[in-house]
Design a protein around this motif. Structure first.
Motif, PDB file in Angstrom:
ATOM      1  N   PRO A 111       0.811  -1.227   0.000  1.00 25.37           N
ATOM      2  CA  PRO A 111       0.000   0.000   0.000  1.00 25.37           C
ATOM      3  C   PRO A 111       0.841   1.273   0.000  1.00 25.37           C
ATOM      4  O   PRO A 111       0.443   2.294  -0.567  1.00 25.37           O
ATOM      5  N   VAL A 112       2.011   1.225   0.648  1.00 22.52           N
ATOM      6  CA  VAL A 112       2.885   2.396   0.661  1.00 22.52           C
ATOM      7  C   VAL A 112       3.412   2.676  -0.736  1.00 22.52           C
ATOM      8  O   VAL A 112       3.494   3.833  -1.169  1.00 22.52           O
ATOM      9  N   VAL A 132       2.450  10.235   6.851  1.00 17.42           N
ATOM     10  CA  VAL A 132       2.830   9.614   8.127  1.00 17.42           C
ATOM     11  C   VAL A 132       3.007   8.108   7.945  1.00 17.42           C
ATOM     12  O   VAL A 132       3.971   7.517   8.447  1.00 17.42           O
ATOM     13  N   THR A 133       2.089   7.498   7.201  1.00 20.15           N
ATOM     14  CA  THR A 133       2.164   6.054   6.960  1.00 20.15           C
ATOM     15  C   THR A 133       3.403   5.689   6.161  1.00 20.15           C
ATOM     16  O   THR A 133       4.103   4.712   6.479  1.00 20.15           O
ATOM     17  N   VAL A 134       3.686   6.452   5.109  1.00 18.87           N
ATOM     18  CA  VAL A 134       4.871   6.192   4.291  1.00 18.87           C
ATOM     19  C   VAL A 134       6.135   6.326   5.133  1.00 18.87           C
ATOM     20  O   VAL A 134       7.035   5.473   5.077  1.00 18.87           O
ATOM     21  N   THR A 135       6.212   7.380   5.933  1.00 11.78           N
ATOM     22  CA  THR A 135       7.395   7.608   6.768  1.00 11.78           C
ATOM     23  C   THR A 135       7.594   6.480   7.780  1.00 11.78           C
ATOM     24  O   THR A 135       8.703   5.961   7.937  1.00 11.78           O
ATOM     25  N   ALA A 136       6.505   6.097   8.469  1.00 10.42           N
ATOM     26  CA  ALA A 136       6.600   5.032   9.468  1.00 10.42           C
ATOM     27  C   ALA A 136       6.985   3.700   8.829  1.00 10.42           C
ATOM     28  O   ALA A 136       7.814   2.956   9.363  1.00 10.42           O
ATOM     29  N   THR A 137       6.383   3.410   7.674  1.00 12.86           N
ATOM     30  CA  THR A 137       6.670   2.145   7.004  1.00 12.86           C
ATOM     31  C   THR A 137       8.110   2.089   6.507  1.00 12.86           C
ATOM     32  O   THR A 137       8.792   1.063   6.645  1.00 12.86           O
ATOM     33  N   LEU A 138       8.586   3.176   5.916  1.00 16.78           N
ATOM     34  CA  LEU A 138       9.975   3.209   5.446  1.00 16.78           C
ATOM     35  C   LEU A 138      10.953   3.088   6.609  1.00 16.78           C
ATOM     36  O   LEU A 138      12.012   2.453   6.494  1.00 16.78           O
ATOM     37  N   ALA A 139      10.591   3.677   7.750  1.00 13.91           N
ATOM     38  CA  ALA A 139      11.431   3.539   8.947  1.00 13.91           C
ATOM     39  C   ALA A 139      11.461   2.079   9.397  1.00 13.91           C
ATOM     40  O   ALA A 139      12.516   1.543   9.779  1.00 13.91           O
ATOM     41  N   GLY A 140      10.280   1.432   9.352  1.00 17.05           N
ATOM     42  CA  GLY A 140      10.213   0.012   9.712  1.00 17.05           C
ATOM     43  C   GLY A 140      11.040  -0.843   8.775  1.00 17.05           C
ATOM     44  O   GLY A 140      11.755  -1.756   9.205  1.00 17.05           O
ATOM     45  N   ILE A 141      10.966  -0.543   7.476  1.00 17.17           N
ATOM     46  CA  ILE A 141      11.738  -1.300   6.482  1.00 17.17           C
ATOM     47  C   ILE A 141      13.234  -1.167   6.750  1.00 17.17           C
ATOM     48  O   ILE A 141      13.985  -2.144   6.647  1.00 17.17           O
ATOM     49  N   SER A 142      13.674   0.038   7.109  1.00 19.25           N
ATOM     50  CA  SER A 142      15.106   0.258   7.333  1.00 19.25           C
ATOM     51  C   SER A 142      15.644  -0.617   8.459  1.00 19.25           C
ATOM     52  O   SER A 142      16.815  -1.032   8.435  1.00 19.25           O
ATOM     53  N   PHE A 159      14.466  -8.424  -2.488  1.00 14.72           N
ATOM     54  CA  PHE A 159      13.438  -9.111  -3.266  1.00 14.72           C
ATOM     55  C   PHE A 159      12.082  -9.053  -2.554  1.00 14.72           C
ATOM     56  O   PHE A 159      11.030  -9.014  -3.209  1.00 14.72           O
ATOM     57  N   GLY A 160      12.086  -9.047  -1.221  1.00 14.56           N
ATOM     58  CA  GLY A 160      10.831  -8.887  -0.485  1.00 14.56           C
ATOM     59  C   GLY A 160      10.213  -7.532  -0.762  1.00 14.56           C
ATOM     60  O   GLY A 160       8.995  -7.409  -0.971  1.00 14.56           O
ATOM     61  N   ILE A 161      11.044  -6.490  -0.780  1.00 13.49           N
ATOM     62  CA  ILE A 161      10.567  -5.143  -1.117  1.00 13.49           C
ATOM     63  C   ILE A 161      10.080  -5.099  -2.559  1.00 13.49           C
ATOM     64  O   ILE A 161       9.057  -4.483  -2.870  1.00 13.49           O
ATOM     65  N   LEU A 162      10.818  -5.776  -3.452  1.00 15.84           N
ATOM     66  CA  LEU A 162      10.416  -5.823  -4.866  1.00 15.84           C
ATOM     67  C   LEU A 162       9.043  -6.481  -5.018  1.00 15.84           C
ATOM     68  O   LEU A 162       8.226  -6.043  -5.844  1.00 15.84           O
ATOM     69  N   ALA A 163       8.776  -7.512  -4.215  1.00 16.07           N
ATOM     70  CA  ALA A 163       7.460  -8.171  -4.267  1.00 16.07           C
ATOM     71  C   ALA A 163       6.358  -7.181  -3.894  1.00 16.07           C
ATOM     72  O   ALA A 163       5.298  -7.150  -4.523  1.00 16.07           O
ATOM     73  N   GLY A 164       6.610  -6.357  -2.864  1.00 13.39           N
ATOM     74  CA  GLY A 164       5.636  -5.336  -2.488  1.00 13.39           C
ATOM     75  C   GLY A 164       5.416  -4.323  -3.593  1.00 13.39           C
ATOM     76  O   GLY A 164       4.282  -3.898  -3.847  1.00 13.39           O
ATOM     77  N   LEU A 165       6.497  -3.941  -4.272  1.00 12.01           N
ATOM     78  CA  LEU A 165       6.399  -3.005  -5.394  1.00 12.01           C
ATOM     79  C   LEU A 165       5.595  -3.620  -6.540  1.00 12.01           C
ATOM     80  O   LEU A 165       4.780  -2.935  -7.175  1.00 12.01           O
ATOM     81  N   MET A 166       5.803  -4.908  -6.806  1.00  6.71           N
ATOM     82  CA  MET A 166       5.076  -5.589  -7.875  1.00  6.71           C
ATOM     83  C   MET A 166       3.573  -5.659  -7.571  1.00  6.71           C
ATOM     84  O   MET A 166       2.744  -5.508  -8.462  1.00  6.71           O
ATOM     85  N   VAL A 167       3.226  -5.879  -6.301  1.00  8.88           N
ATOM     86  CA  VAL A 167       1.811  -5.888  -5.902  1.00  8.88           C
ATOM     87  C   VAL A 167       1.189  -4.528  -6.190  1.00  8.88           C
ATOM     88  O   VAL A 167       0.078  -4.425  -6.724  1.00  8.88           O
ATOM     89  N   ALA A 168       1.910  -3.464  -5.835  1.00 15.74           N
ATOM     90  CA  ALA A 168       1.410  -2.106  -6.072  1.00 15.74           C
ATOM     91  C   ALA A 168       1.230  -1.838  -7.559  1.00 15.74           C
ATOM     92  O   ALA A 168       0.213  -1.261  -7.976  1.00 15.74           O
ATOM     93  N   CYS A 169       2.196  -2.256  -8.369  1.00 11.74           N
ATOM     94  CA  CYS A 169       2.102  -2.044  -9.818  1.00 11.74           C
ATOM     95  C   CYS A 169       0.910  -2.801 -10.403  1.00 11.74           C
ATOM     96  O   CYS A 169       0.196  -2.287 -11.270  1.00 11.74           O
TER      97      CYS A 169
END
Length: 299
Positions: A111-112, A132-142, A159-169
């Protein structure tokens, strides 16, 4: 893994909504067994993804034929299939290179990516809650990268992040299309993945043992094939909020099964990051639904 693709249908009955919730609970629970069975198959990631999707394609096609859904081989369906294939491949590769918890939670960030891609390519304005959601999520990812990881583990997180990007696309390409186009895209995604991954079964050392065969059958039938049928049924009468929140069962249960049956546990920082990501996305789903309803009431 894929719950953000759900849409609201008009005026479903109470019984239909309950049935939708049941479908989604079973669907997300079945999705959650992916990590443990992928870990149990001692094959190359591409081979696992190819065989898993080959089996799932048969089930999805059987459902399409049973429901007499007319396949729509249009541009959006092919693009959706391309991104769906990216999801399937990236998720399996991530599970092979990093922990199952990392793989599924990082995919859950989709979703981010939708918010970011919508702002960049569709020029949609981000609300304060979105930022706020994007910032918190990116902080969590880091935090996932603060653990002492091997180069392979870091690559697995990517690759886990890439999977999330593919879902968004996939979501942005499909949008609110009809069922025929949506199911065509899902079927094409399975077929594309099978075409890409199956050759690896013959060109890599894939030991054919009873546990491996049973595990790959479980992945193709119960973790990927049947859940997509249930997801299609759940989307008809379930609200977007309900499907998203119930879908959170997957990132919560996935690492539990792997820990119980494989002994694999996420690192301390990854665990903290996972909590931040899941809580941020869940709260955003609730907030976004409320804002949408208020806006509809005003209009």
């Amino acid at each position: 893994m894929e719950t953000i693709l759900s849409e609201i249908q008009a005026a479903p009955t109470k019984a239909a909504r309950r049935k939708s919730i049941l479908y989604m609970v079973v669907c997300a629970s079945l999705w959650s067994i992916g990590g443990i069975f992928i870990k149990m198959v001692p094959w190359n990631a591409l081979a696992i993804a190819g065989v898993r999707s080959g089996i799932a394609a048969v089930i999805v096609y059987a459902y399409i034929r049973h429901k007499k859904i007319k396949l729509q081989f249009v541009k959006s369906a092919f693009l959706s299939g391309f991104f769906m294939s990216g999801i399937f491949l990236s998720f399996v590769i991530a599970n092979k290179l990093t922990t199952a918890a990392n793989a599924i939670v990082l995919q859950f960030t989709s979703p981010v990516f939708i918010l970011i891609l919508s702002a960049v390519f569709l020029h949609k304005k981000c609300r304060r809650g979105d930022l706020v959601t994007v910032t918190a999520t990116l902080a969590g990812i880091s935090l996932f990268f603060f653990d002492q990881l091997t180069p392979g583990g870091i690559l697995g997180n990517c690759f886990g992040i890439l999977a999330g990007l593919m879902v968004a696309c996939a979501y942005l390409v499909v949008g609110e299309v009809d069922e025929e186009t949506r199911m065509t895209g899902i079927l094409l995604g399975q077929i594309f993945t099978a075409i890409i991954g199956l050759p690896a079964l013959f060109f890599t050392h894939a030991e054919i043992t009873t546990p491996a065969v049973l595990s790959i059958l479980a992945l193709g039938i119960f973790q990927l094939g049947i859940p997509y049928v249930l997801f299609g049924l759940a989307m008809k009468d379930g609200s977007a909020l309900a499907c998203n929140l119930i879908g959170a069962i997957e990132p919560l249960l996935n690492p539990v099964w792997v820990f119980l049956f494989n002994g694999e546990a996420p690192g301390f920082f990854a665990l903290i990051g996972a909590v931040i990501v899941v809580v941020a996305i869940t709260l955003w789903c609730i907030w976004n639904e409320r804002v949408s309803r208020l806006k509809e009431a005003v209009d």
